[in-house]
Scaffold this motif. Structure first.
Motif, PDB file in Angstrom:
ATOM      1  N   ALA A 180       0.844  -1.204   0.000  1.00 34.95           N
ATOM      2  CA  ALA A 180       0.000   0.000   0.000  1.00 34.95           C
ATOM      3  C   ALA A 180       0.873   1.246   0.000  1.00 34.95           C
ATOM      4  O   ALA A 180       0.616   2.201  -0.732  1.00 34.95           O
ATOM      5  N   ARG A 181       1.935   1.238   0.785  1.00 33.52           N
ATOM      6  CA  ARG A 181       2.838   2.404   0.846  1.00 33.52           C
ATOM      7  C   ARG A 181       3.477   2.634  -0.525  1.00 33.52           C
ATOM      8  O   ARG A 181       3.539   3.751  -1.019  1.00 33.52           O
ATOM      9  N   ARG A 182       3.915   1.519  -1.137  1.00 32.51           N
ATOM     10  CA  ARG A 182       4.567   1.645  -2.451  1.00 32.51           C
ATOM     11  C   ARG A 182       3.588   2.225  -3.465  1.00 32.51           C
ATOM     12  O   ARG A 182       3.915   3.131  -4.225  1.00 32.51           O
ATOM     13  N   SER A 183       2.351   1.720  -3.412  1.00 38.62           N
ATOM     14  CA  SER A 183       1.367   2.177  -4.393  1.00 38.62           C
ATOM     15  C   SER A 183       1.072   3.673  -4.215  1.00 38.62           C
ATOM     16  O   SER A 183       0.990   4.424  -5.186  1.00 38.62           O
ATOM     17  N   SER A 218       4.295   6.506 -19.203  1.00 39.27           N
ATOM     18  CA  SER A 218       3.644   5.191 -19.239  1.00 39.27           C
ATOM     19  C   SER A 218       4.468   4.149 -18.478  1.00 39.27           C
ATOM     20  O   SER A 218       3.904   3.228 -17.898  1.00 39.27           O
ATOM     21  N   ASP A 219       5.804   4.352 -18.400  1.00 39.18           N
ATOM     22  CA  ASP A 219       6.613   3.436 -17.578  1.00 39.18           C
ATOM     23  C   ASP A 219       6.198   3.550 -16.112  1.00 39.18           C
ATOM     24  O   ASP A 219       6.027   2.554 -15.410  1.00 39.18           O
ATOM     25  N   GLN A 220       6.036   4.809 -15.690  1.00 43.83           N
ATOM     26  CA  GLN A 220       5.649   5.011 -14.285  1.00 43.83           C
ATOM     27  C   GLN A 220       4.240   4.470 -14.025  1.00 43.83           C
ATOM     28  O   GLN A 220       3.974   3.858 -12.998  1.00 43.83           O
ATOM     29  N   ALA A 221       3.338   4.727 -15.017  1.00 45.41           N
ATOM     30  CA  ALA A 221       1.958   4.250 -14.863  1.00 45.41           C
ATOM     31  C   ALA A 221       1.950   2.726 -14.805  1.00 45.41           C
ATOM     32  O   ALA A 221       1.176   2.114 -14.057  1.00 45.41           O
ATOM     33  N   GLU A 222       2.869   2.111 -15.578  1.00 52.30           N
ATOM     34  CA  GLU A 222       2.948   0.651 -15.611  1.00 52.30           C
ATOM     35  C   GLU A 222       3.411   0.103 -14.251  1.00 52.30           C
ATOM     36  O   GLU A 222       2.874  -0.884 -13.757  1.00 52.30           O
ATOM     37  N   SER A 223       4.395   0.801 -13.643  1.00 48.80           N
ATOM     38  CA  SER A 223       4.858   0.354 -12.318  1.00 48.80           C
ATOM     39  C   SER A 223       3.706   0.441 -11.322  1.00 48.80           C
ATOM     40  O   SER A 223       3.505  -0.458 -10.505  1.00 48.80           O
ATOM     41  N   LEU A 224       2.951   1.548 -11.405  1.00 51.55           N
ATOM     42  CA  LEU A 224       1.834   1.701 -10.475  1.00 51.55           C
ATOM     43  C   LEU A 224       0.803   0.604 -10.707  1.00 51.55           C
ATOM     44  O   LEU A 224       0.269   0.011  -9.761  1.00 51.55           O
ATOM     45  N   ARG A 225       0.566   0.302 -12.004  1.00 49.42           N
ATOM     46  CA  ARG A 225      -0.407  -0.746 -12.334  1.00 49.42           C
ATOM     47  C   ARG A 225       0.053  -2.083 -11.734  1.00 49.42           C
ATOM     48  O   ARG A 225      -0.732  -2.812 -11.126  1.00 49.42           O
ATOM     49  N   GLY A 226       1.364  -2.370 -11.862  1.00 48.35           N
ATOM     50  CA  GLY A 226       1.908  -3.607 -11.299  1.00 48.35           C
ATOM     51  C   GLY A 226       1.655  -3.677  -9.800  1.00 48.35           C
ATOM     52  O   GLY A 226       1.221  -4.708  -9.272  1.00 48.35           O
TER      53      GLY A 226
END
Ligand SMILES: Nc1ncnc2c1ncn2[C@@H]1O[C@H](COP(=O)(O)OP(=O)(O)OP(=O)(O)O)[C@@H](O)[C@H]1O
Length: 590
Positions: A180-183, A218-226
């Protein structure tokens, strides 16, 4: 507990909401007891008419439960929004108070996501999660007691089967809170990326870097999606256990219950009531999982909120501030040393023992090669940063001993980067004089005078004159126009000391000389420190200070310094070269 000060005013409503929720839970637990009487009564007396009073009682209890649940919702919605608003105001006030060193380090998106999405999570938890969590736990405890009192064997089986739920909940917390913190941190990074690219959209377009920015985003959005998927997996995992464990408990209780009933240890009505009570408990037990995930989200959000509130603030008001009623405007740098907090220790101090005195009413220009620390030196006057050693004094009083509001009343500053707020031209110019927020002849006169000095008469041609909205939400202005409004802001404050950090850089040479001519009169009645990037600005000054390797190496009249200092001659000739290049560029543009 740390949220308590924000929640205090809303506690009565929260308590009422909780009371309504508890009563609703008790009513729900009472219904099976009525059912038991209904079933046993009808079966033993073999009289169907016995059923009606019990049916009416069950219906009435059902209506009461529904009303209580509606009341719970009504009571708890308000407190959540109030607490969120109080926390947001506290966060905003803290951001205003924290020093520039904090803002240098913290990306704006991280602050934005704290102010918006984290507080949103906390509101939802207070309005929904907190009350339900407490009420559900109480319901489970009371329900368990009822189950044990109805039949201790069945009750114990049911409770023992529920123990794994708490173990699962505990293990879940350990894993979930890290994700949760990471997200939430990644959501902050994403907000920073959006903010930066919106701010820098012109540069991105001009350099054709839109695709690069998109890829980065989109790389950052992808990390968040992961991370979100990881979070969803954790939640799905706990749901599996939360649904399965009560099922096993039900099945075991059913087997044991039927056997006990067949041995005559349990009435049919008792069995029905037992399972009806267990069914009432099922939702509270199952909901503990997502209420826990909500709680951990809210806890992470609270930690992130307090990261900002607890950030150290070295630049504060003194406990007993000194006041200067009418400062004469003597500004002095006394053996000033300064280094930025994150500068490597092997680097020498950026300012290395600066000694400089501006007598009241004097105009001093500050010159030096690029990166020599001119802007940094001016920033020390308004305590955007505090000196590392030595002192900056106003009328002999260390600026750290003055209240910050008082200091900024006596000393105002215009920067090269002319930030305008989403407000009218008038409000932007009179920002430093809150007492002129209401229109008055005095305020209007000061506004006009400041606009005239800054050669900002163009504002009268804007669609609504000085009432035209500017800044991000308003009219787009050119860099030079914005700078003139920002200069008018510094002048309108009528300070004892005026600090101008290259506020004319975006003006063309002709407009600059008009502004300088108008400035002369203002400068004759105030102390002024001006960072000069053009020779004409140097001409405004009574004396010039030369900054070199973190020290002031020469102070004097322009003509004297030209004779005495080779380095000064070199700096001035590079300013002249730059001015010539700029004039040529403007000529070509014309
Ligand atoms: N917020 C900051 N944090 C860390 N270092 C900084 C910060 N601001 C400036 N510096 C560093 O301090 C040095 C002096 O910067 P400063 O802006 O004071 O110079 P300057 O003389 O005004 O330059 P210029 O004429 O180009 O505007 C530079 O090396 C710069 O990298």
């Amino acid at each position: 507990m740390r949220l308590y000060p924000f929640a205090r005013p809303a506690l009565p409503r929260l308590a009422l909401g909780m009371l309504a929720a508890l009563l609703a839970a008790l009513v729900a637990l009472a219904i099976p007891q009525v059912l038991q009487r209904l079933v046993d009564g009808a079966l033993t007396r073999q009289d169907a008419s016995q059923i009606w009073p019990a049916v009416i009682v069950v219906l009435v209890l059902g209506v009461i439960e529904a009303v209580l649940i509606a009341l719970r919702r009504w009571f708890v919605l308000g407190p959540g929004t109030h607490i969120e608003a109080r926390m947001r105001n506290a966060l905003y006030a803290r951001l205003q108070d924290l020093p520039v060193t904090f803002h240098d380090k913290w990306p704006s998106g991280q602050l934005l996501s704290r102010a918006v999405s984290d507080l949103n999570l906390i509101r939802r938890w207070i309005s929904f999660g907190l009350v339900l969590l407490i009420v559900n736990v109480v319901t489970i405890v009371i329900g368990a007691m009822i189950l044990v009192s109805m039949n201790w064997i069945l009750g114990v089986i049911f409770l023992v089967c529920s123990v794994p739920l708490w173990i699962v909940g505990y293990l879940f917390e350990e894993k979930y809170s890290v994700v949760a913190r990471r997200s939430q941190d990644q959501a902050g990074d994403l907000a920073t990326a959006v903010e930066e690219s919106v701010h820098g959209i012109r540069v991105l377009k001009a350099f054709g870097r839109g695709k690069f920015a998109l890829k980065n985003f989109s790389d950052q959005a992808e990390s968040l999606r992961g991370t979100e998927i990881e979070k969803a997996r954790a939640i799905a995992g706990i749901w599996l256990w939360l649904l399965m464990i009560p099922d096993v408990a039900f099945a075991l209780c059913l087997v044991a219950g039927v056997w006990l009933a067949s041995q005559g240890e349990f009435s049919v009505g008792g069995l029905v009531a037992f399972f009806a009570t267990a069914t009432v408990l099922r939702w509270p037990i199952e909901s503990v999982g997502f209420l826990l995930s909500m709680t951990f989200d809210a806890r992470t959000a609270t930690d992130r909120f307090f990261d900002v509130l607890d950030a150290p603030n070295a630049i504060t008001d003194p406990e007993h501030p000194v006041t200067i009623d009418r400062p004469s405007g003597r500004l002095a740098f006394e053996r000033v040393h300064f280094r930025y907090p994150d500068s490597p220790s092997r680097f020498p101090d950026l300012l290395d023992g600066v000694d400089l005195v501006l007598e009241p009413g004097e105009t001093m220009a500050l010159v030096g090669l690029t990166g020599s620390g001119k802007s940094t030196l001016t920033a020390l006057t308004t305590r955007l940063y505090d000196v590392t050693e030595g002192a900056v004094t106003l009328d002999g009083v260390d600026v750290r001993h003055l209240g910050r509001e008082e200091l900024r009343r006596h000393l105002s500053m215009a920067f090269e980067d002319a930030t305008l707020f989403s407000a009218s031209v008038r409000d932007n110019v009179l920002l430093g004089r809150p007492e002129w927020a209401e229109r008055s002849p005095e305020a209007d006169a000061a506004l006009e005078e400041a606009l005239m000095v800054a050669q900002a008469g163009f504002v009268h041609d804007l669609p609504e004159g000085v009432d035209t909205l500017v800044g991000e939400e308003g009219m787009s202005l050119s860099g030079g126009q914005r700078q003139r409004i920002a200069l008018a802001r510094a002048v309108a404050a009528k300070p004892a000391v005026l600090v101008l950090d290259d506020p004319l850089s975006a003006l063309d040479v002709d407009t600059e000389s008009l502004v300088e001519a108008a400035l002369r009169e203002v400068l004759s009645s105030t102390t002024a420190l001006i960072v000069a990037h053009r020779p004409s600005t140097v001409m405004l000054a009574d004396r010039v200070a030369l900054l070199e390797n973190g020290r002031v190496t020469a102070v004097g009249r322009h003509s004297d310094l030209l004779r005495e200092s080779e380095h000064y001659k070199f700096v001035i000739s590079s300013l002249e070269d730059e001015e010539r290049r700029e004039s040529a560029r403007e000529e070509v543009a014309r």
